[in-house]
Design a protein around this motif. Sequence first.
Motif: not given
Length: 153
Positions: A94-103, A105-109, A118-120
């Motif tokens: 599935l596609s999407g877009v980064v909402t908070e910087t993804v590293t 260790m952490s991030g949100r999409v 939560s994404a990495r």
Amino acid sequence: MEAIEQFAWIGWLALIAIFLAVEMVSGELTFLMLGLGGVFGLGSGLLGAPLWLQVIVAAAAAVALLVFVRPPLLRRLRRGADPKAFNVDALVGLSGVVTETVTAMSGRVKLVNGDSWSARVRGDRSLAPQTPITVESIQGATAFVTTRTPEES
């Protein structure tokens, strides 16, 4: 030995009951075929066959049922199964877009279905907000993502 052969039908009934109970839990038709083999053993015993012949009849019937009856039954049962992935398996790709910087260790999409995860990313890079992404895998409550190429858009 004569007493064992005389009451072998009790053993067959117990064995059949155990196989059927296990089949109700597993649902793969293997123990059903073994239980039906036991029915053939019981039947041969009721017709007067000695115990050794009952065991051979039961084993031969179980093997024949496992080889010739179980595969077509499984195909028929699974024919109507829904081939689409569901739950978290449906999110992979599935596609999407980064909402908070993804590293790493952490991030949100935010995914195209409206879910926020939560994404990495794997490796030593980071993805800035508004970067298009694709979900590689889901591990627990974390989506592992990669950047989406222009041809995937």
